[in-house]
Scaffold this motif. Structure first.
Motif, PDB file in Angstrom:
ATOM      1  N   ASP A  22      -5.541   3.122   2.224  1.00 53.31           N
ATOM      2  CA  ASP A  22      -4.442   4.497   3.070  1.00 53.31           C
ATOM      3  C   ASP A  22      -3.413   3.956   3.670  1.00 53.31           C
ATOM      4  OD1 ASP A  22      -5.028   2.689   5.695  1.00 53.31           O
ATOM      5  OD2 ASP A  22      -6.547   4.171   5.906  1.00 53.31           O
ATOM      6  N   GLY A  23      -2.846   3.026   3.564  1.00 50.76           N
ATOM      7  CA  GLY A  23      -1.111   2.667   3.713  1.00 50.76           C
ATOM      8  C   GLY A  23      -1.068   1.373   5.019  1.00 50.76           C
ATOM      9  N   SER A  24      -2.344   1.705   5.930  1.00 50.55           N
ATOM     10  CA  SER A  24      -2.609   0.990   6.766  1.00 50.55           C
ATOM     11  C   SER A  24      -2.807  -0.792   6.609  1.00 50.55           C
ATOM     12  CB  SER A  24      -4.118   1.513   7.661  1.00 50.55           C
ATOM     13  OG  SER A  24      -5.323   0.805   7.727  1.00 50.55           O
ATOM     14  N   PHE A  25      -2.784  -1.200   5.671  1.00 52.61           N
ATOM     15  CA  PHE A  25      -3.436  -2.201   5.916  1.00 52.61           C
ATOM     16  C   PHE A  25      -4.723  -2.765   6.492  1.00 52.61           C
ATOM     17  CE2 PHE A  25       1.025  -1.394   3.810  1.00 52.61           C
ATOM     18  CZ  PHE A  25       1.753  -2.625   3.607  1.00 52.61           C
ATOM     19  N   ASN A  26      -6.068  -2.491   7.133  1.00 49.50           N
ATOM     20  CA  ASN A  26      -6.214  -2.077   7.517  1.00 49.50           C
ATOM     21  C   ASN A  26      -8.206  -2.451   6.949  1.00 49.50           C
ATOM     22  OD1 ASN A  26      -5.465  -2.819  10.428  1.00 49.50           O
ATOM     23  ND2 ASN A  26      -4.851  -0.509  10.094  1.00 49.50           N
ATOM     24  N   GLU A  56       1.391  -1.712  -0.122  1.00 48.70           N
ATOM     25  CA  GLU A  56       0.206   0.030  -0.010  1.00 48.70           C
ATOM     26  C   GLU A  56       0.490   1.031  -0.136  1.00 48.70           C
ATOM     27  OE1 GLU A  56      -3.042   0.147   3.008  1.00 48.70           O
ATOM     28  OE2 GLU A  56      -3.418  -2.435   2.472  1.00 48.70           O
ATOM     29  N   ILE A  57       0.639   2.080  -0.121  1.00 52.03           N
ATOM     30  CA  ILE A  57       1.065   3.405  -0.767  1.00 52.03           C
ATOM     31  C   ILE A  57       0.925   4.368   0.642  1.00 52.03           C
ATOM     32  CG2 ILE A  57       1.277   5.971  -1.648  1.00 52.03           C
ATOM     33  CD1 ILE A  57      -0.269   4.889  -4.582  1.00 52.03           C
ATOM     34  N   GLN A  58       2.018   4.420   0.896  1.00 52.96           N
ATOM     35  CA  GLN A  58       2.189   5.192   2.770  1.00 52.96           C
ATOM     36  C   GLN A  58       1.973   7.320   2.249  1.00 52.96           C
ATOM     37  OE1 GLN A  58       4.155   3.019   6.212  1.00 52.96           O
ATOM     38  NE2 GLN A  58       2.446   1.410   6.031  1.00 52.96           N
ATOM     39  N   ASN A  59       1.626   7.841   3.048  1.00 54.60           N
ATOM     40  CA  ASN A  59       1.639   9.588   2.828  1.00 54.60           C
ATOM     41  C   ASN A  59       1.716  10.059   1.978  1.00 54.60           C
ATOM     42  OD1 ASN A  59       2.445   8.707   5.563  1.00 54.60           O
ATOM     43  ND2 ASN A  59       4.722   7.975   5.247  1.00 54.60           N
ATOM     44  N   GLY A  60       0.731   9.158   1.075  1.00 56.20           N
ATOM     45  CA  GLY A  60       0.308   9.769  -0.052  1.00 56.20           C
ATOM     46  C   GLY A  60       0.091   8.939  -0.974  1.00 56.20           C
ATOM     47  N   ASN A  61      -0.358   9.665  -2.233  1.00 57.59           N
ATOM     48  CA  ASN A  61      -0.330   8.489  -3.550  1.00 57.59           C
ATOM     49  C   ASN A  61      -0.179   8.436  -4.319  1.00 57.59           C
ATOM     50  OD1 ASN A  61      -0.474  11.089  -5.216  1.00 57.59           O
ATOM     51  ND2 ASN A  61      -2.087  11.470  -4.085  1.00 57.59           N
ATOM     52  N   VAL A  99      -7.085   3.313 -21.302  1.00 62.24           N
ATOM     53  CA  VAL A  99      -6.068   2.079 -20.542  1.00 62.24           C
ATOM     54  C   VAL A  99      -7.114   1.800 -19.243  1.00 62.24           C
ATOM     55  CG1 VAL A  99      -4.473   1.973 -19.243  1.00 62.24           C
ATOM     56  CG2 VAL A  99      -3.884   3.524 -20.732  1.00 62.24           C
ATOM     57  N   VAL A 100      -6.718   0.250 -18.815  1.00 61.21           N
ATOM     58  CA  VAL A 100      -8.669  -0.389 -17.920  1.00 61.21           C
ATOM     59  C   VAL A 100      -7.749  -0.259 -17.100  1.00 61.21           C
ATOM     60  CG1 VAL A 100     -10.291  -1.363 -17.294  1.00 61.21           C
ATOM     61  CG2 VAL A 100     -10.195   0.118 -19.812  1.00 61.21           C
ATOM     62  N   LEU A 101      -7.902  -0.036 -15.392  1.00 63.49           N
ATOM     63  CA  LEU A 101      -7.050  -0.332 -15.057  1.00 63.49           C
ATOM     64  C   LEU A 101      -7.454  -0.681 -13.252  1.00 63.49           C
ATOM     65  CD1 LEU A 101      -4.129   2.202 -14.679  1.00 63.49           C
ATOM     66  CD2 LEU A 101      -4.247   0.142 -15.159  1.00 63.49           C
ATOM     67  N   LYS A 102      -6.890  -1.517 -12.658  1.00 65.85           N
ATOM     68  CA  LYS A 102      -7.773  -1.804 -11.874  1.00 65.85           C
ATOM     69  C   LYS A 102      -7.824  -1.231 -10.296  1.00 65.85           C
ATOM     70  CE  LYS A 102      -9.500  -5.248  -8.799  1.00 65.85           C
ATOM     71  NZ  LYS A 102     -10.487  -4.378  -8.213  1.00 65.85           N
ATOM     72  N   GLU A 103      -9.076  -0.805  -9.668  1.00 68.35           N
ATOM     73  CA  GLU A 103      -9.048   0.179  -8.878  1.00 68.35           C
ATOM     74  C   GLU A 103      -8.529  -0.331  -7.623  1.00 68.35           C
ATOM     75  OE1 GLU A 103      -9.800   3.499  -8.264  1.00 68.35           O
ATOM     76  OE2 GLU A 103     -11.758   3.406  -9.148  1.00 68.35           O
ATOM     77  N   ASN A 104      -8.552   0.246  -6.897  1.00 71.89           N
ATOM     78  CA  ASN A 104      -7.924   0.067  -4.940  1.00 71.89           C
ATOM     79  C   ASN A 104      -6.304   0.279  -5.532  1.00 71.89           C
ATOM     80  OD1 ASN A 104     -10.636   0.790  -4.785  1.00 71.89           O
ATOM     81  ND2 ASN A 104     -11.315  -1.728  -4.294  1.00 71.89           N
ATOM     82  N   SER A 105      -5.933  -0.146  -6.479  1.00 69.06           N
ATOM     83  CA  SER A 105      -4.737  -1.092  -6.367  1.00 69.06           C
ATOM     84  C   SER A 105      -3.160   0.217  -6.465  1.00 69.06           C
ATOM     85  CB  SER A 105      -4.618  -2.080  -7.757  1.00 69.06           C
ATOM     86  OG  SER A 105      -2.721  -1.609  -7.877  1.00 69.06           O
TER      87      SER A 105
END
Length: 156
Positions: free
Chosen positions: A116-120, A53-58, A100-106
């Motif tokens: 959100d980077g919290s793995f929750n 997951e991305i932490q501290n941003g996008n 381009v068709v990409l997988k949401e949430n990745s």
């Protein structure tokens, strides 16, 4: 011609080695209208792999070095995500891709939402690394949900 996330085309390349199967996408593949890519594999990661997951941003923050993509044991895998994004960009340019068709949430492919980077399992508005880079280079980038809605409209 479409570039579609490989996991959406039935290839078991997700972090957990799973995939998705959509008849509409399979028909387009059979018609020769699709190339597939998994940015994470193009960046050198394997499958299965630890979730990240991305932490501290996008995605934009990862590309400019102010955020990181971290896996579930705390390893920084940002470089693999950045390298995969650039290799996906090269494919899109080489094949003159329109959409381009990409997988949401990745963390690579999320178009509107990422974790959100919290793995929750908490999602936030934001884009993944590959989605961001492709948009910065003028490609139309949509999620699988948007794509399936568009296909449904044209089938009627």
């Amino acid at each position: 011609m479409y570039l579609i996330s490989a996991c959406l085309a039935g290839q078991p390349v997700r972090y957990d080695s799973k995939s998705y199967h959509y008849e509409q996408i399979q028909r387009l593949i059979q018609q020769g209208k699709v190339i597939t890519a998994c940015p994470e594999l193009l960046g050198g990661l394997s499958y299965p792999r630890l979730p990240a997951e991305i932490q501290n941003g996008n995605g934009a923050d990862v590309l400019n070095g102010t955020a990181q993509v971290i896996d579930a044991v705390g390893q920084d895998v940002s470089q693999a995500f950045i390298q995969g994004a650039y290799r996906t960009l090269e494919l899109a340019q080489l094949h003159h891709i329109q959409t381009v068709v990409l997988k949401e949430n990745s963390p690579s492919c999320g178009r509107h939402w990422i974790y959100d980077g919290s793995f929750n399992a908490q999602k936030i508005k934001g884009m993944g690394v590959t989605a961001t880079l492709l948009l910065q280079h003028g490609f139309q980038v949509i999620s699988e949900n948007q794509f399936l809605e568009l296909l449904a409209l044209t089938e009627d």
